[in-house]
Write an enzyme that holds these catalytic residues in place. Structure first.
Site, PDB file in Angstrom:
ATOM      1  N   GLU A   1      37.515  87.849  -6.707  1.00 57.51           N
ATOM      2  CA  GLU A   1      36.747  87.936  -5.465  1.00 57.51           C
ATOM      3  C   GLU A   1      37.299  89.082  -4.625  1.00 57.51           C
ATOM      4  O   GLU A   1      38.483  89.109  -4.283  1.00 57.51           O
ATOM      5  CB  GLU A   1      36.846  86.642  -4.655  1.00 57.51           C
TER       6      GLU A   1
ATOM      7  N   GLU B   1      37.306  74.670  -1.201  1.00 56.36           N
ATOM      8  CA  GLU B   1      38.220  75.813  -1.177  1.00 56.36           C
ATOM      9  C   GLU B   1      39.137  75.746   0.038  1.00 56.36           C
ATOM     10  O   GLU B   1      38.686  75.946   1.174  1.00 56.36           O
ATOM     11  CB  GLU B   1      37.428  77.131  -1.138  1.00 56.36           C
TER      12      GLU B   1
HETATM   13  C1  FUD Z   1      36.497  82.664   2.246  1.00 56.81           C
HETATM   14  C2  FUD Z   1      36.540  82.869   0.809  1.00 56.81           C
HETATM   15  C3  FUD Z   1      35.321  82.848  -0.060  1.00 56.81           C
HETATM   16  C4  FUD Z   1      34.006  82.288   0.399  1.00 56.81           C
HETATM   17  C5  FUD Z   1      32.931  82.711  -0.587  1.00 56.81           C
HETATM   18  C6  FUD Z   1      31.525  82.459  -0.186  1.00 56.81           C
HETATM   19  O1  FUD Z   1      37.664  83.075   2.826  1.00 56.81           O
HETATM   20  O2  FUD Z   1      37.594  83.102   0.284  1.00 56.81           O
HETATM   21  O3  FUD Z   1      35.654  82.298  -1.297  1.00 56.81           O
HETATM   22  O4  FUD Z   1      34.081  80.902   0.450  1.00 56.81           O
HETATM   23  O5  FUD Z   1      33.007  84.068  -0.762  1.00 56.81           O
HETATM   24  O6  FUD Z   1      30.660  82.989  -1.176  1.00 56.81           O
END
Ligand code: FUD
Length: 284
Positions: free
Chosen positions: A238, A144
């Site tokens: 998210e 990521e």
């Molecule tokens: C970090 C992020 C998330 C993180 C994930 C961990 O900035 O964007 O995606 O990697 O939440 O579970």
């Protein structure tokens, strides 16, 4: 056809099956096909129970993490691999197809200088080893790219592609996130295009990490760009409603991200479906 997922930080800071069970009707209503389980502390997860939950509900798990700050994957790759090993075991044990997130480093760790050639090469070497370990568990490994305040190693889709090409492992993919793209990319379309064939997983995250639609992300552009590149994988909402204490500070979450935490699911998910449908982006 693409699938809509939900990162469980929307409802709880740790994987909590009771919390998830309480939301099952809503998941069905909003066509949630995937739940992202944070593995910041893999030992917190009851593997057998979680697998049974996923099998019973038909919701597929995907796992994600960032490495703890004391780990330096360049100076001591073994320490990184040792941390990832139990995470791979949990991810494959619960039935996830991948471990994604900042699998190559620590969220919030920046050197204060641009990424050096040594850092690129060292990180690529670590990713190669991690990809091999992931494969031995039947898993893919997601990378990521994060914004400049969270890492200086991988900020854009183009960075992600450079690492994927340097590593050359077919189980490595780019996990890109609209929150980070909003800060780092010229446009969503360019960011997705730059990932090329490595685009494997997308986080739909609002500019303030709250409920989609209550921030400044241009969701029509996001979905239009996903249609343009022909992405038909998993897109996961998210939100940082409830963040695991291991990364709350690194993410700079100092106050509630949504007016009402329930808005993320109750308002954000219908909003995403509406924009997706209007853009011709089809969810199963
Ligand atoms: C970090 C992020 C998330 C993180 C994930 C961990 O900035 O964007 O995606 O990697 O939440 O579970």
């Amino acid at each position: 056809m693409a699938q809509l997922g939900l990162h469980t930080f929307a409802a709880a800071p740790r994987w909590d099956q009771a919390e998830m069970r309480a939301l099952l009707d809503k998941f069905q209503q909003h066509k949630i096909r995937v739940l992202e389980i944070p593995l910041l502390n893999p030992a917190e997860i009851d593997v057998a129970e979680t697998r049974a939950f996923c099998e019973e509900t038909g919701i597929a798990p995907v796992c994600s993490l960032g490495l703890p700050p004391e780990i330096d994957v360049i100076a001591d790759p073994d320490s990184g691999l040792a941390f990832l090993e139990p995470a791979f075991q949990v991810a494959s044990g619960v039935g996830a197809f991948a471990l994604a997130g900042v699998t190559y480093g620590t969220i919030g760790k920046i050197s204060g200088a641009p990424r050096s050639t040594e850092e690129f090469d060292g990180t690529a070497r670590f990713i190669e080893l991690a990809a091999r370990a992931a494969r031995s568990h039947g898993l893919k490994l997601g990378l990521e790219p994060c914004n400049r305040y969270e890492t200086h190693i991988m900020n854009t889709g183009a960075d992600g592609r450079a690492f994927c090409e340097a590593v050359g492992a077919d189980n490595v993919f780019i996990h890109i996130d609209t929150y980070h793209m909003n800060i780092e990319e010229v446009s969503y379309a360019q960011g997705f295009r730059d990932c090329g064939p490595f685009l494997g997983y997308v986080h739909l995250s609002e500019s303030n990490r709250g409920a989609p639609g209550a921030g400044t992300i241009d969701w029509e552009q996001v979905y239009g760009a996903l249609v343009e590149v022909g992405f038909d994988g998993i897109t996961t909402l998210e939100s940082m409603n409830y963040v695991h204490p291991a990364i709350a500070s690194a993410l700079a979450i100092w106050h509630p991200v949504a007016a009402n935490p329930d808005d993320v699911v109750d308002v954000g998910l219908p909003f995403l479906h509406e924009v997706a449908a209007a853009s011709g982006f089809l969810y199963t």
